[in-house]
Design an enzyme around this catalytic site. Structure first.
Site, PDB file in Angstrom:
ATOM      1  N   THR A  24       0.153  -5.161   3.040  1.00 26.52           N
ATOM      2  CA  THR A  24      -0.939  -4.720   2.177  1.00 26.52           C
ATOM      3  C   THR A  24      -0.710  -5.242   0.757  1.00 26.52           C
ATOM      4  O   THR A  24       0.350  -5.803   0.460  1.00 26.52           O
ATOM      5  CB  THR A  24      -0.989  -3.180   2.145  1.00 26.52           C
TER       6      THR A  24
ATOM      7  N   SER B  20       2.998   7.731   8.468  1.00 27.92           N
ATOM      8  CA  SER B  20       3.887   6.590   8.258  1.00 27.92           C
ATOM      9  C   SER B  20       5.122   6.824   9.111  1.00 27.92           C
ATOM     10  O   SER B  20       5.457   7.971   9.421  1.00 27.92           O
ATOM     11  CB  SER B  20       4.293   6.481   6.785  1.00 27.92           C
TER      12      SER B  20
ATOM     13  N   VAL C 225     -10.149  11.753  -3.556  1.00 32.36           N
ATOM     14  CA  VAL C 225     -10.067  12.526  -2.312  1.00 32.36           C
ATOM     15  C   VAL C 225      -9.436  13.897  -2.493  1.00 32.36           C
ATOM     16  O   VAL C 225      -9.556  14.756  -1.620  1.00 32.36           O
ATOM     17  CB  VAL C 225      -9.306  11.752  -1.213  1.00 32.36           C
TER      18      VAL C 225
ATOM     19  N   SER D 114      -9.236  -1.514  -0.763  1.00 31.06           N
ATOM     20  CA  SER D 114      -8.203  -2.522  -0.512  1.00 31.06           C
ATOM     21  C   SER D 114      -7.354  -2.109   0.682  1.00 31.06           C
ATOM     22  O   SER D 114      -7.485  -1.000   1.203  1.00 31.06           O
ATOM     23  CB  SER D 114      -7.298  -2.696  -1.743  1.00 31.06           C
TER      24      SER D 114
ATOM     25  N   TYR E 103       7.302  10.876  -0.456  1.00 31.53           N
ATOM     26  CA  TYR E 103       6.428  10.161   0.489  1.00 31.53           C
ATOM     27  C   TYR E 103       6.664  10.649   1.917  1.00 31.53           C
ATOM     28  O   TYR E 103       5.715  10.933   2.659  1.00 31.53           O
ATOM     29  CB  TYR E 103       6.700   8.662   0.377  1.00 31.53           C
TER      30      TYR E 103
ATOM     31  N   ASP F 211     -13.054   5.470  -2.837  1.00 30.95           N
ATOM     32  CA  ASP F 211     -11.860   5.076  -3.576  1.00 30.95           C
ATOM     33  C   ASP F 211     -12.041   5.505  -5.018  1.00 30.95           C
ATOM     34  O   ASP F 211     -13.139   5.927  -5.422  1.00 30.95           O
ATOM     35  CB  ASP F 211     -11.618   3.559  -3.485  1.00 30.95           C
TER      36      ASP F 211
END
Length: 253
Positions: free
Chosen positions: A194, A146, A58, A15, A159, A36
């Site tokens: 997203t 990011s 992962v 996705s 994050y 995924d």
């Protein structure tokens, strides 16, 4: 680097950014192998021609090695790996319930940073086996950071730390892998439309879009995918973190 006839590995491919990237690479003639989690692969359903989804975490070595072995068994040469897998839970250092949960912080670092490094190292090992092109290049690895790596907002401590780590690896990874003819570039997206954004109502989405100087809208996954293809095809891009954010600089909230 010509993508046609090569193999590409894309994580988080069921996705969002990963799915858009897989589609863009397949459209350019690459045989795409998307990784995924098992439940995400099952939910994604049948894929277009040129895209094979494989279940793999992962953060674990063996599932990634199995995926790379599958590419080799199919007779394709891996020339591009793109790390899109990631999570973005929100929590403050001190919240109403007390200090930031340590397991949550660990999980975010594990998925976003360790997971990226795991795929980076194993993909590099595979790419390094192949013959270089006439310029000495064997392949490219694209990681995803990011803008939160640089301007993390309230509640983004885990994050931001994980994505700052991804950005921080970029130059060192490019230098480490230079002798193998492998380039490493990181993309730092801003606010991308997203599936994660689908949970916000229209007013919130409009407010987020209005915070972007220009274009005053959310970025599209297809624009991230386009940047991946540009990086792959532009042989002099290396060791750089590229912001894709419409000149947005995030405020505290």
């Amino acid at each position: 680097m010509d993508l046609s006839g090569t193999a590409a590995l894309v994580t988080g491919a069921a996705s969002g950014l990963g799915a858009a990237t897989a589609a863009a690479l397949a459209a350019r003639g690459a045989a795409v192998y998307g990784l995924d989690l098992e439940k995400a692969v099952a939910a994604a359903g049948p894929q277009p021609d040129g895209i094979t989804l494989l279940a793999a975490d992962v953060t674990e070595e063996e599932p990634v090695r199995r995926a790379l072995a599958r590419i080799d068994t199919d007779g394709a040469e891996l020339r591009l790996a793109v790390n899109c897998a990631g999570i973005a839970p929100s929590a403050r250092i001190l919240g109403r319930g007390g200090p930031h949960n340590l397991d949550l912080f660990h999980t975010v670092l594990k998925v976003n940073l360790l997971g990226t490094f795991n795929v980076l190292r194993l993909a590099a090992e595979t790419i390094a086996r192949y013959e270089p092109d006439r310029n000495g290049q064997r392949g490219v690895i694209v990681n995803t950071a990011s803008i939160a790596a640089f301007e993390g907002q309230v509640g983004q401590i885990a994050y931001s730390a994980s994505k700052a780590g991804v950005a921080g690896m970029t130059v060192t990874a490019a230098r480490d892998l230079a002798r193998h003819g492998i380039r490493v570039v990181t993309i730092a997206p801003g606010i991308v439309d997203t599936p994660m954004m689908a949970g916000f109502d229209d007013d919130v989405r409009a407010s987020l879009a209005g915070s972007v100087p220009f274009p005053q809208r959310l970025a599209q996954p297809s624009e991230y995918a386009l940047l991946v293809t540009v990086i792959a095809e532009h042989d002099y891009l290396n060791g750089e973190t590229i912001r894709m954010d419409g000149a947005l600089r995030m405020g505290a909230r």
